[in-house]
Design a protein around this motif. Structure first.
Motif, mmCIF file in Angstrom:
data_model
loop_
_atom_site.group_PDB
_atom_site.id
_atom_site.type_symbol
_atom_site.label_atom_id
_atom_site.label_comp_id
_atom_site.label_asym_id
_atom_site.label_seq_id
_atom_site.Cartn_x
_atom_site.Cartn_y
_atom_site.Cartn_z
ATOM 1 N N ALA A 51 53.731 -103.264 52.871
ATOM 2 C CA ALA A 51 54.264 -103.887 51.657
ATOM 3 C C ALA A 51 53.177 -104.601 50.875
ATOM 4 C CB ALA A 51 55.371 -104.861 52.020
ATOM 5 N N ALA A 52 52.330 -105.348 51.570
ATOM 6 C CA ALA A 52 51.272 -106.095 50.888
ATOM 7 C C ALA A 52 50.334 -105.165 50.128
ATOM 8 C CB ALA A 52 50.484 -106.924 51.906
ATOM 9 N N LEU A 53 50.050 -103.991 50.693
ATOM 10 C CA LEU A 53 49.147 -103.048 50.048
ATOM 11 C C LEU A 53 49.815 -102.264 48.915
ATOM 12 C CD1 LEU A 53 47.236 -101.598 53.141
ATOM 13 C CD2 LEU A 53 46.394 -103.249 51.451
ATOM 14 N N MET A 54 51.109 -102.000 49.054
ATOM 15 C CA MET A 54 51.776 -101.099 48.119
ATOM 16 C C MET A 54 52.572 -101.807 47.027
ATOM 17 S SD MET A 54 50.620 -98.347 49.324
ATOM 18 C CE MET A 54 51.513 -97.127 48.370
ATOM 19 N N MET A 55 53.064 -103.024 47.273
ATOM 20 C CA MET A 55 53.870 -103.719 46.274
ATOM 21 C C MET A 55 53.184 -103.833 44.911
ATOM 22 S SD MET A 55 55.949 -106.890 47.988
ATOM 23 C CE MET A 55 57.586 -106.686 48.634
ATOM 24 N N PRO A 56 51.904 -104.199 44.863
ATOM 25 C CA PRO A 56 51.260 -104.332 43.552
ATOM 26 C C PRO A 56 51.220 -103.035 42.746
ATOM 27 C CG PRO A 56 49.977 -105.461 45.245
ATOM 28 C CD PRO A 56 51.007 -104.633 45.953
ATOM 29 N N ALA A 191 46.953 -103.798 36.300
ATOM 30 C CA ALA A 191 45.953 -103.580 37.338
ATOM 31 C C ALA A 191 46.606 -103.072 38.611
ATOM 32 C CB ALA A 191 45.206 -104.878 37.622
ATOM 33 N N ARG A 192 45.856 -102.254 39.357
ATOM 34 C CA ARG A 192 46.406 -101.749 40.615
ATOM 35 C C ARG A 192 46.692 -102.885 41.588
ATOM 36 N NH1 ARG A 192 42.803 -97.636 39.178
ATOM 37 N NH2 ARG A 192 43.729 -95.544 39.218
ATOM 38 N N PHE A 193 45.795 -103.859 41.651
ATOM 39 C CA PHE A 193 45.981 -105.007 42.527
ATOM 40 C C PHE A 193 45.629 -106.269 41.749
ATOM 41 C CE2 PHE A 193 45.028 -101.460 45.357
ATOM 42 C CZ PHE A 193 46.090 -101.542 46.242
ATOM 43 N N THR A 194 46.449 -107.287 41.888
ATOM 44 C CA THR A 194 46.207 -108.548 41.204
ATOM 45 C C THR A 194 46.753 -109.689 42.036
ATOM 46 O OG1 THR A 194 46.560 -109.809 39.167
ATOM 47 C CG2 THR A 194 48.353 -108.382 39.884
ATOM 48 N N LEU A 195 46.087 -110.809 42.013
ATOM 49 C CA LEU A 195 46.578 -111.979 42.719
ATOM 50 C C LEU A 195 47.735 -112.599 41.948
ATOM 51 C CD1 LEU A 195 43.215 -113.682 43.748
ATOM 52 C CD2 LEU A 195 44.773 -112.376 45.218
ATOM 53 N N PRO A 196 48.716 -113.192 42.634
ATOM 54 C CA PRO A 196 49.819 -113.855 41.937
ATOM 55 C C PRO A 196 49.284 -115.004 41.078
ATOM 56 C CG PRO A 196 50.312 -113.591 44.270
ATOM 57 C CD PRO A 196 48.866 -113.250 44.091
ATOM 58 N N PRO A 197 49.863 -115.228 39.886
ATOM 59 C CA PRO A 197 49.444 -116.368 39.077
ATOM 60 C C PRO A 197 49.773 -117.676 39.784
ATOM 61 C CG PRO A 197 51.453 -115.391 38.191
ATOM 62 C CD PRO A 197 50.958 -114.467 39.270
ATOM 63 N N ARG A 198 49.034 -118.730 39.441
ATOM 64 C CA ARG A 198 49.258 -120.020 40.101
ATOM 65 C C ARG A 198 50.693 -120.499 39.964
ATOM 66 N NH1 ARG A 198 43.935 -123.718 38.602
ATOM 67 N NH2 ARG A 198 42.382 -122.430 39.707
ATOM 68 N N SER A 199 51.294 -120.231 38.800
ATOM 69 C CA SER A 199 52.662 -120.696 38.563
ATOM 70 C C SER A 199 53.655 -120.101 39.554
ATOM 71 C CB SER A 199 53.091 -120.331 37.133
ATOM 72 O OG SER A 199 53.021 -118.922 36.937
ATOM 73 N N ALA A 200 53.309 -118.951 40.128
ATOM 74 C CA ALA A 200 54.236 -118.284 41.042
ATOM 75 C C ALA A 200 54.043 -118.692 42.491
ATOM 76 C CB ALA A 200 54.080 -116.769 40.919
ATOM 77 N N LEU A 201 52.954 -119.374 42.811
ATOM 78 C CA LEU A 201 52.623 -119.624 44.211
ATOM 79 C C LEU A 201 53.629 -120.541 44.898
ATOM 80 C CD1 LEU A 201 48.730 -119.916 44.078
ATOM 81 C CD2 LEU A 201 50.123 -117.985 44.861
ATOM 82 N N LEU A 202 53.968 -121.685 44.261
ATOM 83 C CA LEU A 202 54.902 -122.608 44.897
ATOM 84 C C LEU A 202 56.304 -122.035 44.934
ATOM 85 C CD1 LEU A 202 55.008 -125.291 46.299
ATOM 86 C CD2 LEU A 202 55.408 -126.420 44.096
ATOM 87 N N ILE A 203 56.685 -121.344 43.862
ATOM 88 C CA ILE A 203 57.980 -120.655 43.865
ATOM 89 C C ILE A 203 58.009 -119.629 44.995
ATOM 90 C CG2 ILE A 203 59.472 -119.094 42.561
ATOM 91 C CD1 ILE A 203 58.337 -120.420 40.003
ATOM 92 N N GLY A 204 56.913 -118.886 45.125
ATOM 93 C CA GLY A 204 56.830 -117.904 46.200
ATOM 94 C C GLY A 204 56.879 -118.531 47.579
ATOM 95 N N ALA A 205 56.331 -119.748 47.713
ATOM 96 C CA ALA A 205 56.350 -120.426 49.007
ATOM 97 C C ALA A 205 57.774 -120.759 49.438
ATOM 98 C CB ALA A 205 55.509 -121.698 48.942
ATOM 99 N N VAL A 206 58.605 -121.177 48.476
ATOM 100 C CA VAL A 206 60.020 -121.447 48.798
ATOM 101 C C VAL A 206 60.710 -120.153 49.193
ATOM 102 C CG1 VAL A 206 62.221 -122.261 47.884
ATOM 103 C CG2 VAL A 206 60.114 -123.469 47.311
ATOM 104 N N GLY A 207 60.449 -119.090 48.413
ATOM 105 C CA GLY A 207 61.009 -117.795 48.775
ATOM 106 C C GLY A 207 60.521 -117.316 50.123
ATOM 107 N N PHE A 208 59.257 -117.623 50.434
ATOM 108 C CA PHE A 208 58.676 -117.248 51.725
ATOM 109 C C PHE A 208 59.518 -117.816 52.870
ATOM 110 C CE2 PHE A 208 56.075 -117.984 55.426
ATOM 111 C CZ PHE A 208 55.233 -116.875 55.502
ATOM 112 N N CYS A 209 59.869 -119.103 52.779
ATOM 113 C CA CYS A 209 60.637 -119.748 53.851
ATOM 114 C C CYS A 209 62.019 -119.131 53.988
ATOM 115 C CB CYS A 209 60.739 -121.247 53.587
ATOM 116 S SG CYS A 209 59.152 -122.112 53.668
ATOM 117 N N ALA A 210 62.658 -118.861 52.840
ATOM 118 C CA ALA A 210 63.998 -118.283 52.874
ATOM 119 C C ALA A 210 63.983 -116.881 53.456
ATOM 120 C CB ALA A 210 64.596 -118.274 51.462
ATOM 121 N N VAL A 211 63.036 -116.070 53.013
ATOM 122 C CA VAL A 211 62.986 -114.682 53.476
ATOM 123 C C VAL A 211 62.497 -114.596 54.918
ATOM 124 C CG1 VAL A 211 61.964 -112.420 53.039
ATOM 125 C CG2 VAL A 211 62.732 -113.821 51.141
ATOM 126 N N PHE A 212 61.663 -115.544 55.335
ATOM 127 C CA PHE A 212 61.251 -115.586 56.739
ATOM 128 C C PHE A 212 62.481 -115.749 57.634
ATOM 129 C CE2 PHE A 212 59.686 -117.178 60.706
ATOM 130 C CZ PHE A 212 58.398 -116.678 60.844
#
Length: 384
Positions: A51-56, A191-212
């Motif tokens: 997923a990490a390699l293909m999602m972007p 772009a084929r691969f790109t880092l998430p924007p800073r604005s998405a990191l904390l939102i993603g962290a909350v999602g990370f806990c829920a999806v974990f």
């Protein structure tokens, strides 16, 4: 637009059915491939890697083919990948199968969530919780059928082959009616691969806990009841079904609750419910109590991810990039969670693993304010 809403809801249903079909048969796949709990945990890290390699790449595929054709292709690859894990005779082939399984899952997931956010924007009302509710309904249907198949002694190979054929046909049919968005003629491909924007990191962290918590419960609840509480295969698989049921109910009713109480209050309350559920699983003296605990975890984590996508879309100037970033963080979490749970179980036991899950659900209540969805606008797209 109403037709497009129902079509993307059906896509979520199909996607969830694949996950539910797989999750209930994890014990069978473990026994068939002859792997230990620790080795199973290692194998379940490979979907996260895929997923990490293909999602972007999902955004680039959509840019090249248009959203309708892209989703049709990506969803078909995902439904067909269901047959692979059950065919694996050993750890090496299981890892390879799960790599493909995770990669196709991730790309289809990014594409359908981006479409869902766009439909919500055009309708000007909350629908994302309901869409994820349809995913949970699909997971429920898939896991219910898996429970019956496990109880009847049907092999996961036969079960998954039949499910893959049915779901592929269904997915191709419903994709005919989703929004068909094409880029501007002079628009540069992403772009084929790109880092998430800073604005998405904390939102993603909350999602990370829920999806974990979600991924751990889906893939390990059946194993937990079998190994920790000595339940039969049929009863153990029922824990996954119960978890999927409570998630489906919470998500299908989530839009109305969010509209009434707001995103922050809803996630704070649901986070507390998830913590209670985790504690009940850890302290459960019998299968009934553990199943109730998994059900409460399902209620508690249900709306966090839909709200994370909506918040991401309004968090920066590039909505698609933010959505892809949050999707990568959150769903990589769901795919890596089972491997972490397995590693902890190998070092200690599954009870300790779900102590970790319970601790992570505390973050939902603490960091709920980052999921505010008011304000911000999505860029307009051309659709045909």
């Amino acid at each position: 637009m109403t037709r497009s809403r129902y079509a993307v809801a059906a896509v979520f249903l199909v996607h969830g059915s694949v996950t539910g079909s797989f999750a209930t048969r994890v014990p069978w796949i473990q026994e068939h491939s002859g792997v230990s709990a620790g080795q199973l945990g290692l194998a379940l890290a490979f979907p996260a890697l895929g997923a990490a390699l293909m999602m972007p790449l999902a955004a680039r595929v959509s840019h090249r083919l248009g959203t309708r054709t892209a989703l049709r292709v990506l969803l078909a690859l995902w439904t067909l990948s269901l047959v692979l894990p059950a065919l694996a005779p050993n750890l090496l082939t299981l890892c390879a199968a799960l790599f493909v399984y995770g990669g196709t899952a991730g790309m289809a997931d990014v594409a359908m969530n981006a479409l869902g956010v766009e439909v919500e924007h055009r309708l000007k009302k909350s629908i994302m919780s309901g869409l994820h509710g349809m995913w949970s309904v699909g997971a429920l249907v898939g896991s219910a059928i898996g429970t019956v198949a496990a109880h009847a002694g049907i092999s996961a190979q036969a079960h998954h082959l039949a499910a893959a054929i049915v779901l592929t046909i269904a997915g191709l049919a419903v994709c005919q009616f989703v929004l068909n968005i094409h880029p501007e003629e002079d628009e540069e491909p992403p772009a084929r691969f790109t880092l998430p924007p800073r604005s998405a990191l904390l939102i993603g962290a909350v999602g990370f806990c829920a999806v974990f918590a979600e991924g751990a419960s889906l893939d390990w609840s059946a194993v937990y009841l079998r190994d920790i509480l000595g339940s039969s295969p049929g009863v153990a698989a029922g824990a996954t079904t119960g978890f999927a049921l409570t998630m489906a109910i919470a998500r299908l009713t989530g839009d109305a609750i969010i509209d009434r109480f707001g995103a922050v209050r809803t996630v704070r309350t649901s986070g507390v419910i998830a913590v209670i559920g985790g504690l009940l699983v850890v302290l459960a003296p019998n299968a009934v109590a553990a199943m109730a605990g998994f059900g409460l975890i399902g209620i508690g984590v249900a709306v966090a991810v839909p709200l994370a996508f909506v918040a991401a879309a309004r968090s920066g100037s590039n909505a698609s990039q933010a959505i892809a970033g949050v999707a990568t963080i959150t769903y990589a979490s769901g795919l890596v969670a089972p491997s972490i749970i397995g590693g902890i179980a190998q070092a200690s036991n599954l009870t300790v693993s779900f102590v970790v899950v319970t601790v992570l659900t505390v973050a939902l209540a603490v960091f709920a304010p980052v999921l505010r969805t008011t304000g911000g606008r999505l860029p307009a797209d051309k659709s045909h």
